[in-house]
Write a protein that holds these residues in place. Structure first.
Motif, short mmCIF file in Angstrom:
data_model
loop_
_atom_site.label_atom_id
_atom_site.label_comp_id
_atom_site.label_asym_id
_atom_site.label_seq_id
_atom_site.Cartn_x
_atom_site.Cartn_y
_atom_site.Cartn_z
N TYR A 129 0.72 -1.04 -0.12
CA TYR A 129 -0.10 0.13 -0.10
C TYR A 129 0.81 1.14 0.27
O TYR A 129 1.93 1.45 0.53
N ASP A 130 0.56 1.99 -0.14
CA ASP A 130 0.73 3.61 -0.37
C ASP A 130 0.71 4.15 0.63
O ASP A 130 -0.45 4.89 1.28
N LEU A 131 1.48 5.22 0.84
CA LEU A 131 1.72 5.93 2.24
C LEU A 131 1.75 7.97 1.48
O LEU A 131 3.48 7.99 1.23
N LEU A 132 0.84 8.69 2.16
CA LEU A 132 0.80 9.82 1.41
C LEU A 132 0.69 10.27 2.69
O LEU A 132 -0.25 10.79 3.98
N PHE A 133 1.91 11.31 3.22
CA PHE A 133 2.06 12.35 4.71
C PHE A 133 3.12 12.92 4.21
O PHE A 133 4.13 13.44 5.00
N GLY A 134 3.26 14.04 2.89
CA GLY A 134 4.16 14.78 2.84
C GLY A 134 5.59 13.85 2.92
O GLY A 134 6.34 12.51 3.08
N CYS A 135 6.84 15.16 3.05
CA CYS A 135 8.17 14.58 3.72
C CYS A 135 8.55 13.68 4.47
O CYS A 135 9.21 12.24 4.21
N PRO A 136 8.09 13.64 5.37
CA PRO A 136 7.80 12.56 6.66
C PRO A 136 7.47 11.31 6.12
O PRO A 136 7.64 10.33 6.95
N GLY A 137 6.57 10.68 4.71
CA GLY A 137 7.01 9.81 4.69
C GLY A 137 7.10 8.69 5.25
O GLY A 137 6.83 7.72 5.08
N TRP A 138 8.20 8.43 4.69
CA TRP A 138 9.11 7.31 4.94
C TRP A 138 9.46 6.88 6.66
O TRP A 138 9.36 5.93 6.52
N VAL A 139 9.64 8.23 7.52
CA VAL A 139 9.75 8.08 8.53
C VAL A 139 8.36 7.19 8.88
O VAL A 139 8.74 6.51 9.74
N GLN A 140 7.70 7.82 8.67
CA GLN A 140 5.91 7.22 9.33
C GLN A 140 5.22 5.49 8.68
O GLN A 140 4.72 4.90 9.34
N GLY A 141 5.80 5.27 8.22
CA GLY A 141 6.36 4.72 6.99
C GLY A 141 6.70 3.10 8.27
O GLY A 141 6.42 2.11 8.39
N VAL A 142 8.36 3.18 8.36
CA VAL A 142 8.70 2.58 9.28
C VAL A 142 8.39 2.76 11.03
O VAL A 142 7.83 1.23 11.47
N ILE A 143 7.85 3.64 10.80
CA ILE A 143 6.95 3.31 12.42
C ILE A 143 5.51 3.05 12.12
O ILE A 143 4.91 1.80 13.01
N GLN A 144 4.85 2.62 10.91
CA GLN A 144 3.61 1.93 10.87
C GLN A 144 4.54 0.53 10.89
O GLN A 144 3.56 -0.93 11.13
N ALA A 145 5.05 0.17 10.14
CA ALA A 145 5.98 -1.22 9.80
C ALA A 145 6.59 -1.46 11.42
O ALA A 145 6.05 -2.48 11.47
N ASN A 146 6.69 -0.71 12.32
CA ASN A 146 6.79 -1.08 13.73
C ASN A 146 5.94 -1.62 14.24
O ASN A 146 6.03 -2.56 15.42
#
Length: 352
Positions: A129-146
């Motif tokens: 799935y895709d994550l749209l969260f502005g520039c912090p998107g990758w960091v937020q993806g790591v938080i979600q994976a965690n």
């Protein structure tokens, strides 16, 4: 059992656009009026503020999903895992696949589905799935994976940040010189190895700040160009970031129980060299400390601002010894931090 990054990868496009490339642009103010300065002066001032000498653009035949898959392949190889065992593929981006010379973003199917296809993963239980969260998107993806792994619904996740911002730049806007293309990826999994994600924090400020970064029309009002381009209120973003990001970083670090003196590196979104330096300096001032020398690695000078891709790319190139005078060693405490459209802020305290 800990939750840790076990593999990293990045894709840095080969096409280099130097600052001199912009000397022949027609830069205009937002109202369409001419800027009363030669382009050489505009570009020189831009370099002094942002620290950017050059940036990378994707080749015409490549899209965001391609760049994402290239970085993902490297991360999977680095982690030495069977790709069929991945439970989630989380792709952070903001604009989808924008083909060269196209006026439309393509997000159906999702970028994550496209990446899974390009990786030739057969397992249907691997969810993308895709994550749209502005520039912090990758960091937020790591938080979600965690969170997925902590909850017991995943063991291995692939988190990617990828963008081709060169496809949505207004050639008449000075801010267009900031942006670039690229991709970074990590594999995150449950492991017996020491370290991993210790704490994280996220916030969205949208009462007054929601539209600080937005899609808008070209500065050239004497045209039939109806495309929409990435736009921002630079001064408002600068003031917002300096006020809120250091506080968010401190909140995250304090919740981790880690002392500020133990932090070895601050990997911050590569948005603007002067702004990033001011943020990290203010963060240390909250602890009545001066910012330590070498604490904040920077890649923006050569790579520009590739949005969601800046932090994972920076992390990968440091781990692979490709950033001069910078290294991350086992046991080091790292603080990841980002700010961007939304306006969103997040941070992670991580032990290598």
């Amino acid at each position: 059992m800990n939750i840790k990054i076990t593999g990293t990868g990045s894709y840095i496009p080969s096409k280099i656009a130097t600052n001199e490339n912009f000397h022949n642009h027609e830069f205009l103010n937002t109202d369409g009026s001419s800027i009363k300065a030669p382009n050489e002066v505009i570009v020189k001032k831009f370099k002094a503020i942002t620290g950017i000498d050059e940036r990378r653009y994707a080749k015409n035949h490549l899209n965001t999903s391609d760049l994402a898959s290239f970085a993902a392949e490297k991360a999977i190889e680095s982690a030495k895992i069977n790709r069929e065992e991945l439970d989630y593929i989380i792709v952070a981006h903001n604009y989808g696949d924008v083909r060269h010379d196209s006026i439309q973003s393509d997000t159906v199917p999702s970028i994550a589905s496209r990446v899974k296809h390009l990786l030739q993963i057969k397992n249907p239980k691997c969810v993308g799935y895709d994550l749209l969260f502005g520039c912090p998107g990758w960091v937020q993806g790591v938080i979600q994976a965690n969170a997925f792994i902590k909850a017991g619904i995943a063991n291995k996740c692939l988190v990617i940040g990828a963008e081709t911002l060169s496809r949505i730049l207004d050639p008449h806007d000075r801010d267009s010189m900031i942006y670039s293309d690229g991709a970074g990826a990590v594999v995150i999994e449950r492991t017996n190895d020491e370290g991993g994600i210790i704490a994280h924090d996220s916030a969205t400020f949208s009462l007054d700040e929601a539209h600080y970064i937005y899609f808008g029309e070209t500065n050239n009002q004497n045209t039939n160009d109806h495309r929409r381009y990435i736009k921002m209120y630079g001064r408002k973003i600068y003031e917002f970031a300096l006020t809120n990001v250091p506080v968010a970083m401190k909140s995250c670090l304090d919740s981790s129980g880690i002392d500020i003196t133990q932090v070895k590196k601050v990997l911050i979104h590569q948005a603007n060299e002067k702004m990033d330096e001011a943020i990290v300096k203010r963060f240390y001032e909250l602890y009545n400390m001066e910012m330590p020398e070498g604490i904040m690695p920077m890649s923006i000078g050569k790579l520009g601002n590739s949005s969601v891709a800046t932090i994972p790319t920076l992390y990968d190139i440091i781990l692979n010894g490709k950033l001069e005078n910078q290294e991350i060693n086992k046991g080091d405490i790292i603080l990841f931090a980002s700010v961007g459209a939304g306006m969103n802020i997040n941070a992670i305290v991580y032990k290598q």
